[in-house]
Design a protein around this motif. Structure first.
Motif, PDB file in Angstrom:
ATOM      1  N   ASN A 142      -5.063   3.026   5.258  1.00  0.00           N
ATOM      2  CA  ASN A 142      -4.181   3.872   4.360  1.00  0.00           C
ATOM      3  C   ASN A 142      -2.875   3.925   4.582  1.00  0.00           C
ATOM      4  N   ASN A 143      -2.039   2.800   3.989  1.00  0.00           N
ATOM      5  CA  ASN A 143      -0.893   2.455   4.268  1.00  0.00           C
ATOM      6  C   ASN A 143       0.072   2.876   3.357  1.00  0.00           C
ATOM      7  N   ALA A 144      -0.041   3.328   1.973  1.00  0.00           N
ATOM      8  CA  ALA A 144       0.848   3.391   1.138  1.00  0.00           C
ATOM      9  C   ALA A 144       1.639   4.905   1.478  1.00  0.00           C
ATOM     10  N   ILE A 164       5.241  -2.984   5.843  1.00  0.00           N
ATOM     11  CA  ILE A 164       4.454  -2.853   6.624  1.00  0.00           C
ATOM     12  C   ILE A 164       2.950  -3.396   6.198  1.00  0.00           C
ATOM     13  N   GLY A 165       2.491  -2.645   4.873  1.00  0.00           N
ATOM     14  CA  GLY A 165       1.358  -3.072   4.372  1.00  0.00           C
ATOM     15  C   GLY A 165       1.085  -4.882   4.090  1.00  0.00           C
ATOM     16  N   LYS A 166       2.179  -5.232   3.555  1.00  0.00           N
ATOM     17  CA  LYS A 166       2.187  -6.820   3.369  1.00  0.00           C
ATOM     18  C   LYS A 166       1.891  -7.481   4.711  1.00  0.00           C
ATOM     19  N   SER A 173       1.632  14.366  -1.808  1.00  0.00           N
ATOM     20  CA  SER A 173       0.531  13.618  -2.658  1.00  0.00           C
ATOM     21  C   SER A 173       0.320  12.277  -2.742  1.00  0.00           C
ATOM     22  N   THR A 174       1.350  11.729  -2.324  1.00  0.00           N
ATOM     23  CA  THR A 174       1.209  10.409  -1.775  1.00  0.00           C
ATOM     24  C   THR A 174       0.687  10.063  -0.391  1.00  0.00           C
ATOM     25  N   ASN A 175       1.338  10.509   0.509  1.00  0.00           N
ATOM     26  CA  ASN A 175       0.990  10.240   1.930  1.00  0.00           C
ATOM     27  C   ASN A 175      -0.043  10.897   2.446  1.00  0.00           C
ATOM     28  N   GLY A 208       7.436   4.106  14.729  1.00  0.00           N
ATOM     29  CA  GLY A 208       8.737   4.787  14.980  1.00  0.00           C
ATOM     30  C   GLY A 208       9.817   4.213  14.007  1.00  0.00           C
ATOM     31  N   PHE A 209      10.640   3.295  14.264  1.00  0.00           N
ATOM     32  CA  PHE A 209      11.604   2.888  13.406  1.00  0.00           C
ATOM     33  C   PHE A 209      11.356   1.437  13.008  1.00  0.00           C
ATOM     34  N   ILE A 210      10.981   1.118  11.835  1.00  0.00           N
ATOM     35  CA  ILE A 210      10.375  -0.224  11.736  1.00  0.00           C
ATOM     36  C   ILE A 210      11.249  -0.883  10.330  1.00  0.00           C
ATOM     37  N   GLU A 211      11.618  -1.906  10.723  1.00  0.00           N
ATOM     38  CA  GLU A 211      12.614  -2.374   9.840  1.00  0.00           C
ATOM     39  C   GLU A 211      11.660  -2.916   8.323  1.00  0.00           C
ATOM     40  N   THR A 212      12.009  -2.008   7.285  1.00  0.00           N
ATOM     41  CA  THR A 212      11.422  -2.504   6.062  1.00  0.00           C
ATOM     42  C   THR A 212      12.456  -1.674   4.848  1.00  0.00           C
ATOM     43  N   ASP A 213      12.016  -1.884   3.610  1.00  0.00           N
ATOM     44  CA  ASP A 213      12.751  -1.109   2.578  1.00  0.00           C
ATOM     45  C   ASP A 213      13.095   0.414   3.037  1.00  0.00           C
ATOM     46  N   MET A 214      12.057   0.968   3.556  1.00  0.00           N
ATOM     47  CA  MET A 214      11.900   2.382   3.607  1.00  0.00           C
ATOM     48  C   MET A 214      13.280   2.706   4.803  1.00  0.00           C
ATOM     49  N   THR A 215      13.208   1.908   5.765  1.00  0.00           N
ATOM     50  CA  THR A 215      14.469   2.103   6.604  1.00  0.00           C
ATOM     51  C   THR A 215      15.832   1.592   6.289  1.00  0.00           C
ATOM     52  N   ASN A 216      15.763   0.663   5.316  1.00  0.00           N
ATOM     53  CA  ASN A 216      17.094  -0.125   5.002  1.00  0.00           C
ATOM     54  C   ASN A 216      17.809   0.738   4.393  1.00  0.00           C
ATOM     55  N   SER A 254       0.626   7.005  10.009  1.00  0.00           N
ATOM     56  CA  SER A 254       1.200   8.419  10.224  1.00  0.00           C
ATOM     57  C   SER A 254       2.439   7.875  10.637  1.00  0.00           C
ATOM     58  N   SER A 255       3.205   8.789  11.584  1.00  0.00           N
ATOM     59  CA  SER A 255       4.793   8.490  12.010  1.00  0.00           C
ATOM     60  C   SER A 255       4.811   9.260  12.983  1.00  0.00           C
ATOM     61  N   VAL A 256       5.982   8.865  13.807  1.00  0.00           N
ATOM     62  CA  VAL A 256       6.291   9.686  15.114  1.00  0.00           C
ATOM     63  C   VAL A 256       6.849  11.330  14.662  1.00  0.00           C
ATOM     64  N   GLY A 265      -1.141  -0.009  -0.806  1.00  0.00           N
ATOM     65  CA  GLY A 265       0.532  -0.146  -0.781  1.00  0.00           C
ATOM     66  C   GLY A 265       0.807  -1.476   0.082  1.00  0.00           C
ATOM     67  N   GLY A 266       0.203  -2.606  -0.420  1.00  0.00           N
ATOM     68  CA  GLY A 266       0.136  -3.875   0.397  1.00  0.00           C
ATOM     69  C   GLY A 266       1.187  -4.798  -0.236  1.00  0.00           C
ATOM     70  N   THR A 267       1.927  -4.320  -0.962  1.00  0.00           N
ATOM     71  CA  THR A 267       2.982  -5.334  -1.498  1.00  0.00           C
ATOM     72  C   THR A 267       4.135  -5.654  -1.102  1.00  0.00           C
ATOM     73  N   TYR A 276      -4.986  -2.603  -8.876  1.00  0.00           N
ATOM     74  CA  TYR A 276      -3.900  -1.602  -9.294  1.00  0.00           C
ATOM     75  C   TYR A 276      -4.364  -0.051  -8.832  1.00  0.00           C
ATOM     76  N   GLY A 277      -3.582   0.631  -8.440  1.00  0.00           N
ATOM     77  CA  GLY A 277      -3.816   2.079  -8.308  1.00  0.00           C
ATOM     78  C   GLY A 277      -2.828   2.799  -7.614  1.00  0.00           C
ATOM     79  N   ASP A 278      -2.520   4.115  -8.300  1.00  0.00           N
ATOM     80  CA  ASP A 278      -1.496   5.064  -7.545  1.00  0.00           C
ATOM     81  C   ASP A 278      -2.154   6.036  -6.851  1.00  0.00           C
ATOM     82  N   VAL A 279      -2.408   5.989  -5.313  1.00  0.00           N
ATOM     83  CA  VAL A 279      -3.068   6.550  -4.621  1.00  0.00           C
ATOM     84  C   VAL A 279      -3.050   8.008  -4.611  1.00  0.00           C
ATOM     85  N   SER A 280      -1.876   8.531  -5.320  1.00  0.00           N
ATOM     86  CA  SER A 280      -1.670  10.030  -5.429  1.00  0.00           C
ATOM     87  C   SER A 280      -2.692  10.452  -6.434  1.00  0.00           C
TER      88      SER A 280
END
Ligand SMILES: NC(=O)c1ccc[n+]([C@@H]2O[C@H](COP(=O)([O-])OP(=O)(O)OC[C@H]3O[C@@H](n4cnc5c(N)ncnc54)[C@H](OP(=O)(O)O)[C@@H]3O)[C@@H](O)[C@H]2O)c1
Length: 245
Positions: free
Chosen positions: A87-89, A15-17, A110-112, A184-192, A139-141, A10-12, A59-63
């Protein structure tokens, strides 16, 4: 000295990038796993290669286990080894349990969680053969504290912690170190996507009173991949501005 090789799932973006860029800055060849290709991806490849290291897009879907077998096979064909696996995806599908669809629970697990198993399962035999390696799991807090509206995500991230500790015990004798990072709370698309109200209430729980940056997480990954951390395994390291103590 031979360059080390790092595989980042998930490096695109997000955080992965930043992890891929930070490891490239530190002279690692990068295997960048992506699920959706776009122009940005080619630009990122160029940016990584401008640091005089290789960037191999895969290419690949980690799930999907077969995709992970392909990711690792192509990587080994290209570099003959993988020194560091990140393992970031990951995804979120938030919702209160009364409204959460079973597909939303299943896709997050299945993804995480299964995705972390899938890639690691395919990489570990090579690390065992080369008698060294680092596995760094995102992981995550909330995998530690839980969070209303995230039963699926928190369960997947708690699972990643159990996976990390068990694997660390299994492979320590082979000189493979396995650790988890709990942002914790990191500025990315996931939290935007969170509303301003939700963001404000989260910020109130952070002693440092700000979100973290993907770069700050990437620096921790760099440390866990380096020789400076060679007596650390089976740990969960929070990076959260003091949110969870
Ligand atoms: N941001 C935070 O506050 C935070 C906090 C704690 C933990 N984390 C964890 O940190 C990691 C990165 O998060 P982020 O904020 O950078 O997320 P993000 O900006 O949403 O990026 C997620 C990345 O994962 C990829 N991905 C998702 N599902 C995939 C799959 N099945 N196979 C391959 N790649 C897949 C995405 O690819 P596509 O472009 O194809 O979707 C994207 O590149 C995640 O594991 C997340 O749970 C983040």
């Amino acid at each position: 000295m031979e360059r080390k090789v790092a595989l980042v799932t998930g490096g695109t973006r997000g955080i992965g990038k930043e992890i891929a860029l930070e490891l490239a800055n530190n002279n690692y060849d990068i295997i960048l796993n992506y699920r959706n290709a776009n122009d940005e991806l080619q630009n990122l490849k160029k940016e990584i290669e401008s640091k005089d290291v290789k960037c191999f897009l895969v290419y690949g879907d980690v799930s999907k286990f077969e995709d992970c077998e392909n990711i690792v096979k192509q990587s080994i064909d290209e570099f003959s080894k993988i020194d560091v696996l990140v393992n970031n995806a990951g995804i979120t599908r938030d919702g209160l349990i009364m409204r959460m669809k079973k597909e939303d629970f299943d896709s997050v697990i299945s993804t995480n969680l299964t995705g972390t198993f899938n890639v690691t399962r395919c990489v570990i035999p090579y690390m065992i053969k080369q008698k060294s390696g680092r596995v760094i799991n995102l992981s995550s807090v909330v995998g530690i504290t839980g969070n209303a509206g995230q039963t699926n995500y928190a369960a997947s991230k708690a699972g990643v912690i159990g996976f990390t500790k068990s694997l660390a015990k299994e492979v320590a004798s082979r000189n493979i170190l396995v650790n988890a990072i709990a942002p914790g709370f990191i500025e990315t698309d996931m939290t935007n996507v969170l509303s301003d109200n939700v963001k404000e209430s989260i910020l109130n729980q952070i002693p440092l009173k700000r979100m973290g940056s993907p770069r700050e997480v990437a620096k921790l990954v760099k440390f866990l991949a380096s020789d400076d951390s060679k007596y650390i395994t089976g740990q969960v390291i929070n990076i959260d501005g003091g949110m969870v103590m």
